[in-house]
Design an enzyme around this catalytic site. Sequence first.
Site, PDB file in Angstrom:
ATOM      1  N   GLY A 133      13.950 -12.885  -6.382  1.00 28.19           N
ATOM      2  CA  GLY A 133      15.181 -13.419  -5.812  1.00 28.19           C
ATOM      3  C   GLY A 133      16.074 -12.373  -5.187  1.00 28.19           C
ATOM      4  N   CYS A 139       0.839  -1.184   0.000  1.00 23.60           N
ATOM      5  CA  CYS A 139       0.000   0.000   0.000  1.00 23.60           C
ATOM      6  C   CYS A 139       0.878   1.239   0.000  1.00 23.60           C
ATOM      7  CB  CYS A 139      -0.903   0.002   1.237  1.00 23.60           C
ATOM      8  SG  CYS A 139      -1.908  -1.486   1.421  1.00 23.60           S
ATOM      9  N   ARG A 189      -4.850   1.617  -0.688  1.00 22.59           N
ATOM     10  CA  ARG A 189      -4.825   0.181  -0.469  1.00 22.59           C
ATOM     11  C   ARG A 189      -4.689  -0.634  -1.753  1.00 22.59           C
ATOM     12  NH1 ARG A 189      -9.331  -4.085   1.873  1.00 22.59           N
ATOM     13  NH2 ARG A 189      -7.816  -5.673   2.499  1.00 22.59           N
ATOM     14  N   LEU A 190      -3.769  -1.597  -1.709  1.00 23.70           N
ATOM     15  CA  LEU A 190      -3.696  -2.683  -2.680  1.00 23.70           C
ATOM     16  C   LEU A 190      -4.151  -3.925  -1.938  1.00 23.70           C
ATOM     17  CD1 LEU A 190      -2.827  -3.685  -5.518  1.00 23.70           C
ATOM     18  CD2 LEU A 190      -0.563  -4.138  -4.536  1.00 23.70           C
ATOM     19  N   SER A 191      -5.316  -4.434  -2.256  1.00 26.61           N
ATOM     20  CA  SER A 191      -5.947  -5.494  -1.466  1.00 26.61           C
ATOM     21  C   SER A 191      -5.295  -6.844  -1.743  1.00 26.61           C
ATOM     22  CB  SER A 191      -7.446  -5.565  -1.782  1.00 26.61           C
ATOM     23  OG  SER A 191      -8.058  -4.320  -1.551  1.00 26.61           O
ATOM     24  N   ILE A 192      -4.673  -7.410  -0.691  1.00 27.52           N
ATOM     25  CA  ILE A 192      -3.997  -8.703  -0.798  1.00 27.52           C
ATOM     26  C   ILE A 192      -4.561  -9.691   0.222  1.00 27.52           C
ATOM     27  CG2 ILE A 192      -1.779  -9.902  -0.669  1.00 27.52           C
ATOM     28  CD1 ILE A 192      -1.938  -7.962  -3.009  1.00 27.52           C
ATOM     29  N   GLY A 235       2.909  -3.096   3.589  1.00 29.26           N
ATOM     30  CA  GLY A 235       3.750  -4.284   3.603  1.00 29.26           C
ATOM     31  C   GLY A 235       2.975  -5.547   3.893  1.00 29.26           C
ATOM     32  N   GLU A 236       3.690  -6.560   4.349  1.00 36.25           N
ATOM     33  CA  GLU A 236       3.100  -7.842   4.729  1.00 36.25           C
ATOM     34  C   GLU A 236       3.812  -8.368   5.972  1.00 36.25           C
ATOM     35  OE1 GLU A 236       0.505  -8.992   3.349  1.00 36.25           O
ATOM     36  OE2 GLU A 236       0.438  -7.989   1.396  1.00 36.25           O
TER      37      GLU A 236
END
Length: 645
Positions: free
Chosen positions: A357, A2, A47-50, A73-74
């Site tokens: 990576g 987000c 928001r980017l909905s994940i 983030g996550e």
Amino acid sequence: MCGIVGKLGRSNVSLLELQSMARSIAHRGPDDEGYWVQGKVGLGHRRLSIIDLASGKQPISNEDQTIWIVFNGEIYNFPEIKKELLSKGHQFSTNTDTEVIVHLYEEMGQDCVQKLNGMFAFAIWDDNKKQLFLARDRIGQKPLFYRHVNGEFLFGSEVKAILAADNVERNINYTAIHHYLSLRFIPAPHTMFEGIQKLPAGSTLLVKEDKITVKRYWDLTFTDKLQHTETDFLDGLEEQLGRAVTSHLISDVPVGAFLSGGMDTSTVVALMAEAHPDVFKTFAIGVKEQDFNELPFAKVVADTFHTQHVEEVVSANLIQLMPQMVWHLDEPSDSIAACMFQAAKLASQHVKVVMGGDGGDELFAGFDRYMGVGYINYYNMLPSFVRKKLLHPLFHTIPDSFTYKSLVQKLRWMDQLSDFDEGERYAEATAFFRFSHTQKQQLFSEKLWGKLADIDSNQVIVEHYNKPNATDSIDKMLYADFMTRLSEHTLMLTDRMNMAFSLEARSPFLDHELVEYLARFPSNIKIKGRQLKYILRKFAERKLPKEITSRQKQGFMFPVAYWFRNELYPFVRDQLENSFFVREGLFQKDYVSSLVEDHRNNKEDNHVRLWMLLNMEVWHQLYIEQRDPASVSETLSQSANGVKY
């Protein structure tokens, strides 16, 4: 993934101002927006909905609305943390990782960051304590910028969000330019703008009673080494890598993967295939020039693991792309950004989340310089007059082929670095294709040089190289890269180029528990003999086809050196000789012209230096002159007379 913004002011915060800040970074979160304003404090979110697509709207508060958060983030271990918090009586209104941080903060205060495994940047307003608490993840995968002037504090996920606030001046930070030209990145806390700073990776920031306190909460040490057999190292790596990849798959939307055909992304894909119940998509881009093209190797891996493989051969229109890329970056960068931009564009057409990576070279010692600096000791055994009077002139007489890692480049690199020792040598090694301190003296005007001459950009690297966190020379180089180049260059590009297309990029190699585990591996298991990434290569032999494990590192880039010497030569010459920095007498025109002509005539590969100077000119047009990217792109295209590169 987000975008977050906020303000703590001397007077009541304007919702319109918050909206302006947040909407300037709408690309980071196109799915939704949310705001919370209470008197002199305001928080905004794109928001980017994940995760928890239905009820995860931010800002989010605790039960009595005394603590509010905006988060980017996550958090990969949030299900485990949530169970602990539920057992302590906390009540949740969503299934998001964001809300977990709120209640964890209630339990642990500022120490909550110690419990989080993930990539993150967040801001918490604590109404009880009347304080604003900001944090950035350990490795620096997520960005966070701030400005504290005249009793007002602004923050945002990108610099452009702060610039979108009211009454923010745009003044060039020439110290940042000085560092950028040598390092290829802008070290924290600097940005390209005076008065706007970046929060360093692994740090927190507290604003209370108009006082700012920045504190580092995480560091990496290479001194506590494991004593294992090679089989034990491989088995431990299998367990830790598998755990990291599996944790990074948490999502309520499909997860894909970048696949360059190199060992890092191929290993991630192999582990995803083991952990992933369904077929997933992989993405690769290639170029027409075969010595830069990795598509055949990516296809081998995709076929091995039966992924839905999507590939594209691109002929990058760098002239048109550059303004878009620099606008998203908020700062000038280098040509690797174009490769990442194209890859993100391709992947974003199919998925919202993609694995990569990043960090593989820093974790497992994959860069040539890690081994190459040791060879210089042998070169220095030659008598000084042989090196200085015979070999040095010879190396600079041989024309450069401009191929990737050409012999001429390696010889000149070794010769130039032979004058330095230890940390200084490593700093010079990383800056070889850019501007040394002496070259900047030739580039800068006398007036500008007078302001910057006493600032040694090498010390940004040397400072970390000399810290006691590592004792072995290989470990010292790895530590210096983790603390500087990885977060402020590689991960900066990963974040901005992917978020340009609203794409969340995850890097399982940068799971902090894995990073700390790999730091305990002896350096001689990472580099053995003449083989870089030895332990990863041996591990990959368990998972990947021989065509991948036996090939040499190729690199992910466009053949900019060829283009600048041929089709784009007139364009490059015109843009740089007439740039703002030359017109205003900040850069020496004769020296700039010599860089262009030496590259044109195969005397020296200056394409990285030329690209950096071009980026600076474009950055100035976008951010100081405040022209829009489309307008700058059109001007550049006209200057290039229709050349499509």
